[in-house]
Design a protein around this motif. Structure first.
Motif, PDB file in Angstrom:
ATOM      1  N   PRO A   1       0.835  -1.207   0.000  1.00 46.96           N
ATOM      2  CA  PRO A   1       0.000   0.000   0.000  1.00 46.96           C
ATOM      3  C   PRO A   1       0.870   1.258   0.000  1.00 46.96           C
ATOM      4  O   PRO A   1       1.962   1.261   0.560  1.00 46.96           O
ATOM      5  CB  PRO A   1      -0.790  -0.101   1.304  1.00 46.96           C
ATOM      6  CG  PRO A   1      -0.689  -1.523   1.733  1.00 46.96           C
ATOM      7  CD  PRO A   1       0.600  -2.033   1.176  1.00 46.96           C
TER       8      PRO A   1
ATOM      9  N   THR B   1      -9.180  -2.927  -0.670  1.00 48.24           N
ATOM     10  CA  THR B   1      -9.307  -1.571  -0.132  1.00 48.24           C
ATOM     11  C   THR B   1      -9.231  -1.453   1.390  1.00 48.24           C
ATOM     12  O   THR B   1      -9.167  -0.339   1.904  1.00 48.24           O
ATOM     13  CB  THR B   1     -10.651  -0.950  -0.588  1.00 48.24           C
ATOM     14  OG1 THR B   1     -11.725  -1.790  -0.144  1.00 48.24           O
ATOM     15  CG2 THR B   1     -10.712  -0.795  -2.102  1.00 48.24           C
ATOM     16  N   VAL B   2      -9.253  -2.578   2.104  1.00 48.34           N
ATOM     17  CA  VAL B   2      -9.269  -2.526   3.572  1.00 48.34           C
ATOM     18  C   VAL B   2      -8.309  -3.563   4.157  1.00 48.34           C
ATOM     19  O   VAL B   2      -8.273  -4.704   3.697  1.00 48.34           O
ATOM     20  CB  VAL B   2     -10.694  -2.776   4.134  1.00 48.34           C
ATOM     21  CG1 VAL B   2     -10.707  -2.717   5.654  1.00 48.34           C
ATOM     22  CG2 VAL B   2     -11.692  -1.772   3.565  1.00 48.34           C
TER      23      VAL B   2
ATOM     24  N   THR C   1      -7.051   5.348   9.235  1.00 47.46           N
ATOM     25  CA  THR C   1      -7.867   4.551  10.146  1.00 47.46           C
ATOM     26  C   THR C   1      -9.340   4.662   9.768  1.00 47.46           C
ATOM     27  O   THR C   1      -9.872   5.763   9.648  1.00 47.46           O
ATOM     28  CB  THR C   1      -7.688   5.051  11.596  1.00 47.46           C
ATOM     29  OG1 THR C   1      -6.296   5.132  11.884  1.00 47.46           O
ATOM     30  CG2 THR C   1      -8.395   4.146  12.583  1.00 47.46           C
ATOM     31  N   ILE C   2      -9.985   3.529   9.595  1.00 46.70           N
ATOM     32  CA  ILE C   2     -11.435   3.486   9.399  1.00 46.70           C
ATOM     33  C   ILE C   2     -12.090   3.280  10.757  1.00 46.70           C
ATOM     34  O   ILE C   2     -13.030   3.980  11.132  1.00 46.70           O
ATOM     35  CB  ILE C   2     -11.852   2.341   8.445  1.00 46.70           C
ATOM     36  CG1 ILE C   2     -11.268   2.563   7.048  1.00 46.70           C
ATOM     37  CG2 ILE C   2     -13.382   2.233   8.385  1.00 46.70           C
ATOM     38  CD1 ILE C   2     -11.443   1.357   6.125  1.00 46.70           C
TER      39      ILE C   2
ATOM     40  N   THR D   1      -2.425   4.867   3.986  1.00 45.68           N
ATOM     41  CA  THR D   1      -3.486   4.251   4.780  1.00 45.68           C
ATOM     42  C   THR D   1      -4.082   5.296   5.713  1.00 45.68           C
ATOM     43  O   THR D   1      -3.454   6.324   5.996  1.00 45.68           O
ATOM     44  CB  THR D   1      -2.964   3.044   5.587  1.00 45.68           C
ATOM     45  OG1 THR D   1      -4.076   2.351   6.166  1.00 45.68           O
ATOM     46  CG2 THR D   1      -1.992   3.460   6.675  1.00 45.68           C
TER      47      THR D   1
ATOM     48  N   PHE E   1      -8.305  -0.449   8.410  1.00 49.85           N
ATOM     49  CA  PHE E   1      -7.583   0.683   7.833  1.00 49.85           C
ATOM     50  C   PHE E   1      -7.730   0.672   6.320  1.00 49.85           C
ATOM     51  O   PHE E   1      -7.808  -0.401   5.709  1.00 49.85           O
ATOM     52  CB  PHE E   1      -6.088   0.600   8.195  1.00 49.85           C
ATOM     53  CG  PHE E   1      -5.798   0.979   9.628  1.00 49.85           C
ATOM     54  CD1 PHE E   1      -5.084   2.130   9.912  1.00 49.85           C
ATOM     55  CD2 PHE E   1      -6.255   0.211  10.681  1.00 49.85           C
ATOM     56  CE1 PHE E   1      -4.821   2.496  11.226  1.00 49.85           C
ATOM     57  CE2 PHE E   1      -6.006   0.557  11.997  1.00 49.85           C
ATOM     58  CZ  PHE E   1      -5.286   1.710  12.269  1.00 49.85           C
ATOM     59  N   THR E   2      -7.773   1.845   5.715  1.00 49.26           N
ATOM     60  CA  THR E   2      -7.845   1.919   4.265  1.00 49.26           C
ATOM     61  C   THR E   2      -6.557   1.382   3.661  1.00 49.26           C
ATOM     62  O   THR E   2      -5.492   1.423   4.281  1.00 49.26           O
ATOM     63  CB  THR E   2      -8.043   3.368   3.762  1.00 49.26           C
ATOM     64  OG1 THR E   2      -6.915   4.151   4.150  1.00 49.26           O
ATOM     65  CG2 THR E   2      -9.324   3.976   4.296  1.00 49.26           C
ATOM     66  N   VAL E   3      -6.676   0.879   2.447  1.00 48.34           N
ATOM     67  CA  VAL E   3      -5.519   0.437   1.677  1.00 48.34           C
ATOM     68  C   VAL E   3      -5.536   1.227   0.374  1.00 48.34           C
ATOM     69  O   VAL E   3      -6.414   1.019  -0.456  1.00 48.34           O
ATOM     70  CB  VAL E   3      -5.578  -1.080   1.377  1.00 48.34           C
ATOM     71  CG1 VAL E   3      -4.458  -1.494   0.440  1.00 48.34           C
ATOM     72  CG2 VAL E   3      -5.535  -1.870   2.675  1.00 48.34           C
ATOM     73  N   GLU E   4      -4.615   2.148   0.256  1.00 50.15           N
ATOM     74  CA  GLU E   4      -4.476   2.915  -0.979  1.00 50.15           C
ATOM     75  C   GLU E   4      -3.304   2.336  -1.740  1.00 50.15           C
ATOM     76  O   GLU E   4      -2.206   2.212  -1.207  1.00 50.15           O
ATOM     77  CB  GLU E   4      -4.270   4.385  -0.665  1.00 50.15           C
ATOM     78  CG  GLU E   4      -5.472   5.002   0.041  1.00 50.15           C
ATOM     79  CD  GLU E   4      -5.292   6.472   0.355  1.00 50.15           C
ATOM     80  OE1 GLU E   4      -4.607   7.159  -0.419  1.00 50.15           O
ATOM     81  OE2 GLU E   4      -5.828   6.887   1.390  1.00 50.15           O
TER      82      GLU E   4
END
Length: 148
Positions: free
Chosen positions: A80, A114-115, A85-86, A83, A138-141
């Protein structure tokens, strides 16, 4: 550790050092790689939540665990590029022992496109029950045109 691993760890240490709250909490990146991270911080009088007992405030522990989880995501082999925090659920198990360093360990246990999903623990220098445990998303960009 390989030269590539050493470079990644060095870059991650510089990144952590550049984050204002991580600097203010004197966080130290102790280990990183393969979707796992270990970050610690010293006890500090300015972080005490209960002056009567000298116990560090839970918010400082929370910041440590959140930062550690983010570092673990960034070290995942799928690479990634960023990232955020979701969701982060923290269960405080006991008060941290005053004047002891606190170490957080986080690991990605599942990652989608994506997560990333993580588990983490925080311990002081006492053996036994952790100070806190956490689960998070957490997001994964990913890089543009990169891995899926």
């Amino acid at each position: 550790m390989s030269d590539t691993g050493d470079l990644k760890l060095s870059a991650a240490r510089q990144f952590i050092a550049a984050i204002p709250h991580a600097r203010a909490l004197e966080m130290r990146l102790d280990a990183l790689g393969g979707g796992a991270a270990e970050i610690s911080m010293p006890w500090s009088e300015v972080l005490v939540g209960d002056p009567r007992t000298g116990v560090i405030h839970g918010g400082a522990v929370s910041a440590l665990m959140d930062t550690c989880c983010g570092a673990a995501v960034m070290s995942h082999p799928e690479g990634p590029t960023a990232t955020a925090t979701i969701d982060l659920r923290i269960d405080y198990m006991r008060a941290a022992t005053p004047r002891q360093r606190i170490t957080a360990r986080a690991e990605v246990y599942h990652i989608t496109r994506t997560v990333a999903f993580l588990r983490a623990t925080a311990h002081d220098e006492e053996a036994g029950l952790p100070v806190a445990t956490a689960t998070g998303a957490f997001t994964v960009e990913r890089p543009k045109g990169g891995a899926k």
